[in-house]
Motif scaffolding. Sequence first.
Motif, PDB file in Angstrom:
ATOM      1  N   ILE A 447     103.578-106.447  -1.523  1.00  0.00           N
ATOM      2  CA  ILE A 447     102.122-106.902  -0.988  1.00  0.00           C
ATOM      3  C   ILE A 447     101.465-107.901  -1.831  1.00  0.00           C
ATOM      4  O   ILE A 447     101.320-107.434  -3.089  1.00  0.00           O
ATOM      5  CB  ILE A 447     101.517-105.455  -0.505  1.00  0.00           C
ATOM      6  N   ASP A 448     101.235-109.035  -1.360  1.00  0.00           N
ATOM      7  CA  ASP A 448     100.557-109.973  -2.301  1.00  0.00           C
ATOM      8  C   ASP A 448      99.095-110.366  -1.854  1.00  0.00           C
ATOM      9  O   ASP A 448      98.357-111.227  -2.432  1.00  0.00           O
ATOM     10  CB  ASP A 448     101.350-111.271  -1.824  1.00  0.00           C
ATOM     11  N   GLY A 449      98.561-109.708  -0.593  1.00  0.00           N
ATOM     12  CA  GLY A 449      97.260-110.038  -0.239  1.00  0.00           C
ATOM     13  C   GLY A 449      96.596-109.103   0.795  1.00  0.00           C
ATOM     14  O   GLY A 449      97.314-108.347   1.535  1.00  0.00           O
ATOM     15  N   ILE A 450      95.371-109.234   0.783  1.00  0.00           N
ATOM     16  CA  ILE A 450      94.584-108.181   1.669  1.00  0.00           C
ATOM     17  C   ILE A 450      93.577-109.228   2.745  1.00  0.00           C
ATOM     18  O   ILE A 450      92.950-110.012   2.397  1.00  0.00           O
ATOM     19  CB  ILE A 450      93.407-107.506   0.896  1.00  0.00           C
ATOM     20  N   GLY A 451      94.213-108.908   3.959  1.00  0.00           N
ATOM     21  CA  GLY A 451      93.454-109.731   5.025  1.00  0.00           C
ATOM     22  C   GLY A 451      92.259-108.937   5.657  1.00  0.00           C
ATOM     23  O   GLY A 451      92.462-107.730   5.931  1.00  0.00           O
ATOM     24  N   ASP A 471      83.987-106.175  -3.417  1.00  0.00           N
ATOM     25  CA  ASP A 471      84.185-105.516  -4.929  1.00  0.00           C
ATOM     26  C   ASP A 471      85.245-104.490  -4.846  1.00  0.00           C
ATOM     27  O   ASP A 471      86.149-104.019  -5.846  1.00  0.00           O
ATOM     28  CB  ASP A 471      82.853-105.304  -5.582  1.00  0.00           C
ATOM     29  N   ARG A 472      84.781-103.436  -3.880  1.00  0.00           N
ATOM     30  CA  ARG A 472      85.928-102.286  -3.715  1.00  0.00           C
ATOM     31  C   ARG A 472      87.258-102.562  -3.305  1.00  0.00           C
ATOM     32  O   ARG A 472      88.098-101.952  -4.170  1.00  0.00           O
ATOM     33  CB  ARG A 472      85.327-101.429  -2.183  1.00  0.00           C
ATOM     34  N   PHE A 473      87.470-103.665  -2.475  1.00  0.00           N
ATOM     35  CA  PHE A 473      88.880-104.110  -2.331  1.00  0.00           C
ATOM     36  C   PHE A 473      89.502-105.096  -3.517  1.00  0.00           C
ATOM     37  O   PHE A 473      90.809-105.155  -3.693  1.00  0.00           O
ATOM     38  CB  PHE A 473      88.969-104.503  -1.017  1.00  0.00           C
ATOM     39  N   ALA A 474      88.646-105.636  -4.031  1.00  0.00           N
ATOM     40  CA  ALA A 474      89.191-106.583  -5.383  1.00  0.00           C
ATOM     41  C   ALA A 474      89.695-105.798  -6.536  1.00  0.00           C
ATOM     42  O   ALA A 474      90.433-106.382  -7.146  1.00  0.00           O
ATOM     43  CB  ALA A 474      88.039-107.391  -5.767  1.00  0.00           C
ATOM     44  N   ALA A 475      89.475-104.428  -6.556  1.00  0.00           N
ATOM     45  CA  ALA A 475      89.823-103.531  -7.599  1.00  0.00           C
ATOM     46  C   ALA A 475      91.392-103.420  -7.406  1.00  0.00           C
ATOM     47  O   ALA A 475      92.096-103.085  -8.415  1.00  0.00           O
ATOM     48  CB  ALA A 475      89.375-102.342  -7.516  1.00  0.00           C
ATOM     49  N   PHE A 476      92.068-103.854  -6.288  1.00  0.00           N
ATOM     50  CA  PHE A 476      93.391-103.767  -6.293  1.00  0.00           C
ATOM     51  C   PHE A 476      94.020-105.100  -6.934  1.00  0.00           C
ATOM     52  O   PHE A 476      95.378-105.013  -7.148  1.00  0.00           O
ATOM     53  CB  PHE A 476      93.746-103.806  -4.641  1.00  0.00           C
ATOM     54  N   GLY A 477      93.219-106.060  -7.308  1.00  0.00           N
ATOM     55  CA  GLY A 477      93.837-107.084  -8.069  1.00  0.00           C
ATOM     56  C   GLY A 477      94.623-107.953  -7.054  1.00  0.00           C
ATOM     57  O   GLY A 477      95.253-108.982  -7.613  1.00  0.00           O
ATOM     58  N   LEU A 478      94.376-107.992  -5.803  1.00  0.00           N
ATOM     59  CA  LEU A 478      95.159-108.885  -4.782  1.00  0.00           C
ATOM     60  C   LEU A 478      94.041-110.054  -4.246  1.00  0.00           C
ATOM     61  O   LEU A 478      92.861-109.644  -4.329  1.00  0.00           O
ATOM     62  CB  LEU A 478      95.866-108.038  -3.519  1.00  0.00           C
ATOM     63  N   PRO A 479      94.422-111.193  -3.881  1.00  0.00           N
ATOM     64  CA  PRO A 479      93.573-111.962  -3.304  1.00  0.00           C
ATOM     65  C   PRO A 479      93.180-111.588  -1.718  1.00  0.00           C
ATOM     66  O   PRO A 479      93.974-110.672  -1.195  1.00  0.00           O
ATOM     67  CB  PRO A 479      94.468-113.319  -3.132  1.00  0.00           C
ATOM     68  N   ILE A 480      91.766-111.628  -1.349  1.00  0.00           N
ATOM     69  CA  ILE A 480      91.397-111.319  -0.188  1.00  0.00           C
ATOM     70  C   ILE A 480      91.142-112.465   0.692  1.00  0.00           C
ATOM     71  O   ILE A 480      90.662-113.687   0.203  1.00  0.00           O
ATOM     72  CB  ILE A 480      90.123-110.673  -0.354  1.00  0.00           C
ATOM     73  N   ARG A 481      91.514-112.427   1.835  1.00  0.00           N
ATOM     74  CA  ARG A 481      91.345-113.581   2.754  1.00  0.00           C
ATOM     75  C   ARG A 481      90.634-112.994   4.119  1.00  0.00           C
ATOM     76  O   ARG A 481      91.094-111.999   4.593  1.00  0.00           O
ATOM     77  CB  ARG A 481      92.670-114.240   3.174  1.00  0.00           C
ATOM     78  N   VAL A 482      89.514-113.587   4.483  1.00  0.00           N
ATOM     79  CA  VAL A 482      89.022-113.401   5.821  1.00  0.00           C
ATOM     80  C   VAL A 482      89.944-114.290   7.033  1.00  0.00           C
ATOM     81  O   VAL A 482      89.905-115.467   6.952  1.00  0.00           O
ATOM     82  CB  VAL A 482      87.512-114.090   5.927  1.00  0.00           C
ATOM     83  N   THR A 483      90.456-113.460   7.653  1.00  0.00           N
ATOM     84  CA  THR A 483      91.775-113.930   8.592  1.00  0.00           C
ATOM     85  C   THR A 483      91.261-114.434   9.904  1.00  0.00           C
ATOM     86  O   THR A 483      91.981-114.984  10.826  1.00  0.00           O
ATOM     87  CB  THR A 483      92.765-112.895   8.513  1.00  0.00           C
ATOM     88  N   GLU A 484      89.934-113.802  10.588  1.00  0.00           N
ATOM     89  CA  GLU A 484      89.875-113.755  11.963  1.00  0.00           C
ATOM     90  C   GLU A 484      88.378-113.925  12.359  1.00  0.00           C
ATOM     91  O   GLU A 484      87.822-113.112  13.080  1.00  0.00           O
ATOM     92  CB  GLU A 484      90.413-112.992  12.830  1.00  0.00           C
ATOM     93  N   PHE A 485      87.400-114.791  11.389  1.00  0.00           N
ATOM     94  CA  PHE A 485      86.129-114.755  11.597  1.00  0.00           C
ATOM     95  C   PHE A 485      85.529-115.353  12.772  1.00  0.00           C
ATOM     96  O   PHE A 485      85.794-116.362  13.302  1.00  0.00           O
ATOM     97  CB  PHE A 485      85.509-115.556  10.412  1.00  0.00           C
TER      98      PHE A 485
END
Length: 606
Positions: A447-451, A471-485
């Motif tokens: 897994i490479d990213g969090i949507g 911040d809570r999900f950044a702890a995984f060390g993966l990029p975060i992307r807003v996918t359906e705003f």
Amino acid sequence: MPKPLTTTLCLLLIGLWMAGNTSTSLGDPGVMTINNVTPAVVVGWDLDTTWQTTGGELDRATVTRPRADAQTPDEITSIIQLDIPGNIKQRWAIQLRAENQTAIRKGDTLLASFSMRCVKSMNGSAYAGIALERAGEPYDKSIHLELSAPQIWQHYNIPFTAHDSFEPGEAQLVLQLGFDTQTVQIANARLLNYADKLSLTDLPAIEFTYPGQEADAPWRAQAEARIERLRKADLNIIVTDNRGRPLPDAHVSIHLDNHRFIFGTAVALGGIVNDTPDDRKYREILKQNFNHVVFENAMKWKNHGIGTPEQIDDALAWLSDNNLPVRGHVLIWPGWNVIPEDVRALENDPETLRAVVNDRVRSTASRYRGRITDWDVMNEPFTNHDLMDILGYGEMAEWFRQAELGDPDAPRFINDYGILAAGARPTRHQEHYEQTIQRLIDEGAPIDGIGMQGHFGWNLTGPERLLEILDRFAAFGLPIRVTEFDIDITDRQLQADYTRDFMTTLFSHASVDGILIWGFWENRHWRSTAALYNADWTPRPHALVWQDLIHNHWHTNESATTDRRGRVTLRGFHGDYTVTISHDNRTSTHKATINPGENTLTIELD
């Protein structure tokens, strides 16, 4: 006329009780005549014949009918109380529901209302979601809000427009109560229909806001400082003549051609491959305002006939020719309602089902290899888990491995809703998403990213709470992307304000690498109210916000003159640039990239 009552809690929750010639008081269970228009009663407040308590976890709640106490207004004479334990999986697992007693026509002006009081909870507030929805799959909604009330009675008036037509019994008004541990009282819930006799502006208004909306809110300066530090860098340019000698007094300009940050949108396949005047306008607006796209439906396994492989190939070719990268959505959406019927026929044959699902993931990723930048491998596992129920939850990691086999170069994302759009409350949905991501990592899934989808209604999450969730999900060390705003509300100014503040907040967070909206034109949008552009292509206020941010506030077009050493430093947002050098009637143009960190470009001017 009574003065409006405004109570701002974590979510803003306020019923304003007047509009026109309104003759009603707090919680009046009868009709509300406004401007001499008497509405049809779609749902009335009758606990014995109209309303039911339902839900998959109703047996965990205690339902009673208490008497009114001294703090209860006279208008409230019939109360239902629900004692709800913690760890309810879904808010609709415990709810009140009532079917529509009279017909509703698409476009009708409706008014839902109810009274609520918190008796006991962990934070002194009770929560309820109210929705008018189809009384069966796919439960599409004309309105859906989450509201809270303190330990005094609050009454909420909610005007909205019917998104569809319903004969009696085809729709239901629901009050969803499966939130945190709470004891909540409900009274006088009803739904009134003013048809086409009144507009929304004639009805009692709900004044919504969100924490941090104030112009002088402290988070704003903090976000701007982070943006300056995280999203920009210096470009050191050295200009020499053809003998390598420094060239002072050369004019140097840099222009940002392509932002490194993703400002994208979902697109309808027809808007790319068809050739009507609106389709041509669709592509023009697309090129002007976005640097990344995703197909809304065309690549889904069950795409309801929206797009053939040949049409998708044609669209991908046009998008590539116009420098618009494409992310893939979605390889597996593991609920039966979004899986082809012939696959569902295999539910009693797990091994064949497993092979078919794995082939879908692997072969789809392989077919589009080199044309898709990244994939949503799995979508919405919180509410769509039919495949995991049969094949086991360990199968999720296997889907990521199959996606990697199909296209090892395309990063792999998980995607879900309800993570950012949860108001100020921690939710079971967020907890489940966090646990699912951790499970994938623990099981070695690539897994490479969090949507995070980002579909908002009136329940707008404040910037500081957004940062806490990120911040809570950044702890995984993966990029975060807003996918359906998107923001499906009718208050255009609030919509514009929140677009600016949401985008600024996300752009200021180090782990976020992009924001994609879920469509931009009213006639090709799943929620037409949320679209940036009206049907006639005039921009709505939040479209102007989007344009101002990406074309002005977060755009770089800078110039300066070299010093005696032939050097100049210009600062810009990360991305690809055109650099123009002019000196003594000589001009040259060059390409450069500003990346995080140190950037140096040496240019020889002939």
